[in-house]
Design a protein around this motif. Structure first.
Motif, PDB file in Angstrom:
ATOM      1  N   LEU A 121       0.810  -1.204   0.000  1.00 41.61           N
ATOM      2  CA  LEU A 121       0.000   0.000   0.000  1.00 41.61           C
ATOM      3  C   LEU A 121       0.852   1.267   0.000  1.00 41.61           C
ATOM      4  O   LEU A 121       0.454   2.287   0.539  1.00 41.61           O
ATOM      5  CB  LEU A 121      -0.937   0.022   1.224  1.00 41.61           C
ATOM      6  CG  LEU A 121      -2.020  -1.064   1.228  1.00 41.61           C
ATOM      7  CD1 LEU A 121      -2.943  -0.855   2.394  1.00 41.61           C
ATOM      8  CD2 LEU A 121      -2.800  -1.039  -0.070  1.00 41.61           C
ATOM      9  N   GLY A 122       2.041   1.198  -0.592  1.00 45.93           N
ATOM     10  CA  GLY A 122       2.830   2.413  -0.747  1.00 45.93           C
ATOM     11  C   GLY A 122       2.102   3.370  -1.677  1.00 45.93           C
ATOM     12  O   GLY A 122       1.396   2.951  -2.581  1.00 45.93           O
ATOM     13  N   TRP A 123       2.246   4.645  -1.469  1.00 48.21           N
ATOM     14  CA  TRP A 123       1.571   5.606  -2.332  1.00 48.21           C
ATOM     15  C   TRP A 123       2.433   6.828  -2.554  1.00 48.21           C
ATOM     16  O   TRP A 123       3.421   7.034  -1.864  1.00 48.21           O
ATOM     17  CB  TRP A 123       0.219   6.008  -1.779  1.00 48.21           C
ATOM     18  CG  TRP A 123       0.197   6.544  -0.381  1.00 48.21           C
ATOM     19  CD1 TRP A 123       1.031   7.447   0.180  1.00 48.21           C
ATOM     20  CD2 TRP A 123      -0.736   6.191   0.644  1.00 48.21           C
ATOM     21  NE1 TRP A 123       0.695   7.693   1.474  1.00 48.21           N
ATOM     22  CE2 TRP A 123      -0.407   6.935   1.778  1.00 48.21           C
ATOM     23  CE3 TRP A 123      -1.836   5.339   0.700  1.00 48.21           C
ATOM     24  CZ2 TRP A 123      -1.118   6.854   2.967  1.00 48.21           C
ATOM     25  CZ3 TRP A 123      -2.546   5.262   1.881  1.00 48.21           C
ATOM     26  CH2 TRP A 123      -2.175   6.002   2.996  1.00 48.21           C
ATOM     27  N   SER A 124       2.075   7.649  -3.518  1.00 49.13           N
ATOM     28  CA  SER A 124       2.741   8.930  -3.731  1.00 49.13           C
ATOM     29  C   SER A 124       1.680   9.995  -3.912  1.00 49.13           C
ATOM     30  O   SER A 124       0.498   9.694  -4.058  1.00 49.13           O
ATOM     31  CB  SER A 124       3.635   8.875  -4.983  1.00 49.13           C
ATOM     32  OG  SER A 124       2.835   8.896  -6.151  1.00 49.13           O
ATOM     33  N   THR A 152      -3.931   5.569   9.860  1.00 45.54           N
ATOM     34  CA  THR A 152      -4.515   4.748  10.930  1.00 45.54           C
ATOM     35  C   THR A 152      -5.779   4.055  10.455  1.00 45.54           C
ATOM     36  O   THR A 152      -6.004   2.875  10.746  1.00 45.54           O
ATOM     37  CB  THR A 152      -4.830   5.626  12.157  1.00 45.54           C
ATOM     38  OG1 THR A 152      -3.616   6.252  12.606  1.00 45.54           O
ATOM     39  CG2 THR A 152      -5.402   4.788  13.291  1.00 45.54           C
ATOM     40  N   ASP A 153      -6.608   4.767   9.683  1.00 51.13           N
ATOM     41  CA  ASP A 153      -7.840   4.174   9.160  1.00 51.13           C
ATOM     42  C   ASP A 153      -7.535   3.076   8.152  1.00 51.13           C
ATOM     43  O   ASP A 153      -8.214   2.051   8.092  1.00 51.13           O
ATOM     44  CB  ASP A 153      -8.721   5.242   8.510  1.00 51.13           C
ATOM     45  CG  ASP A 153      -9.347   6.178   9.533  1.00 51.13           C
ATOM     46  OD1 ASP A 153      -9.427   5.786  10.722  1.00 51.13           O
ATOM     47  OD2 ASP A 153      -9.756   7.287   9.154  1.00 51.13           O
ATOM     48  N   VAL A 154      -6.520   3.302   7.317  1.00 56.25           N
ATOM     49  CA  VAL A 154      -6.131   2.284   6.339  1.00 56.25           C
ATOM     50  C   VAL A 154      -5.702   1.009   7.057  1.00 56.25           C
ATOM     51  O   VAL A 154      -6.163  -0.094   6.745  1.00 56.25           O
ATOM     52  CB  VAL A 154      -4.981   2.785   5.437  1.00 56.25           C
ATOM     53  CG1 VAL A 154      -4.432   1.648   4.583  1.00 56.25           C
ATOM     54  CG2 VAL A 154      -5.465   3.924   4.550  1.00 56.25           C
ATOM     55  N   ASP A 200       5.154   4.962   9.576  1.00 52.12           N
ATOM     56  CA  ASP A 200       5.188   5.230  11.013  1.00 52.12           C
ATOM     57  C   ASP A 200       3.974   4.630  11.719  1.00 52.12           C
ATOM     58  O   ASP A 200       4.083   4.070  12.819  1.00 52.12           O
ATOM     59  CB  ASP A 200       5.248   6.730  11.270  1.00 52.12           C
ATOM     60  CG  ASP A 200       6.564   7.356  10.819  1.00 52.12           C
ATOM     61  OD1 ASP A 200       7.549   6.604  10.639  1.00 52.12           O
ATOM     62  OD2 ASP A 200       6.600   8.594  10.629  1.00 52.12           O
ATOM     63  N   ALA A 201       2.799   4.748  11.078  1.00 54.61           N
ATOM     64  CA  ALA A 201       1.575   4.190  11.673  1.00 54.61           C
ATOM     65  C   ALA A 201       1.674   2.669  11.763  1.00 54.61           C
ATOM     66  O   ALA A 201       1.207   2.055  12.731  1.00 54.61           O
ATOM     67  CB  ALA A 201       0.363   4.597  10.841  1.00 54.61           C
ATOM     68  N   ALA A 202       2.292   2.053  10.751  1.00 56.78           N
ATOM     69  CA  ALA A 202       2.472   0.602  10.772  1.00 56.78           C
ATOM     70  C   ALA A 202       3.367   0.182  11.929  1.00 56.78           C
ATOM     71  O   ALA A 202       3.096  -0.803  12.627  1.00 56.78           O
ATOM     72  CB  ALA A 202       3.058   0.115   9.449  1.00 56.78           C
ATOM     73  N   GLY A 203       4.439   0.938  12.154  1.00 55.51           N
ATOM     74  CA  GLY A 203       5.325   0.635  13.273  1.00 55.51           C
ATOM     75  C   GLY A 203       4.610   0.733  14.607  1.00 55.51           C
ATOM     76  O   GLY A 203       4.788  -0.111  15.491  1.00 55.51           O
TER      77      GLY A 203
END
Length: 201
Positions: A24-27, A40-42, A120-123
């Motif tokens: 789910l990387g994005w630009s 966080t919602d993702v 960061d949210a994943a961590g």
């Protein structure tokens, strides 16, 4: 064309029939629907979240979520990091100084801002999941913490690296840097079944 030179974020969603792995990387140029949501919602939509630079922790969290009873089911060879065995490595330090200077600068940081937020949210979610696993282990009276099981898992991951011979690409069990057939890992798991026991929580 790189979306990001930061470590790739992988999130794993568990389904009844198996595991779906999404990147789910994005630009900022993406029209991806995930741009409309906060990181966080993702991540709230996924049962297990991981980072490739914390792959051992990610795999262990996945093992607990799948209620696996052996670490043998998550033993793996990180072929991308085994350049001497036919894989390739990707290091920011190997880039030209001009490129490294650019990715340290404000323009690049702005481009990957959303990537970094998701990373960061994943961590943070991983840390919370690890705390939950520790609570469950304590609740069932298990003698190990997540960190101690991780240490045991890391030990066996280092052992299985030696199973892959330098000429494995010619042995029919290894294709470039795409991975192996896991026959050696299955044999190792059988021979070390007691050491690879994982508590089901």
């Amino acid at each position: 064309l790189f979306r990001s030179l930061e470590p790739v974020l992988e999130v794993r969603r568990l389904h009844d029939q198996g595991v779906l792995i999404d990147d789910l990387g994005w630009s900022l140029n993406d029209t991806n629907v995930f741009l409309l949501k906060s990181p966080t919602d993702v991540l709230a939509e996924f049962q297990v979240v991981g980072q490739t630079d914390r792959m051992a922790e990610t795999a262990l969290l996945m093992a607990f979520s799948l209620k696996l009873s052996t670490l043998g089911d998550v033993l793996h060879l990180c072929t991308k990091c085994l350049a001497q065995k036919g894989g390739t490595t990707h290091s920011v330090q190997a880039l030209p100084e001009e490129v490294r200077r650019y990715i340290r600068g404000p323009e690049y940081k702005h481009i990957v801002k959303r990537d970094q937020e998701l990373y960061d949210a994943a961590g943070s979610k991983m840390d919370k999941q690890i705390n939950m696993v520790n609570d469950e282990l304590k609740h069932i009276g298990h003698h190990e913490t997540f960190g101690q099981i991780l240490g045991r898992y890391d030990f066996h991951l280092k052992q299985v690296v030696g199973l892959c011979e330098a000429d494995a690409a010619d042995a029919g069990c290894y294709y470039k840097d795409n991975g192996c057939g896991y026959e050696c890992l299955d044999i190792y798991s059988t021979n070390h079944s007691m050491e690879l026991t994982l508590p089901v929580i």
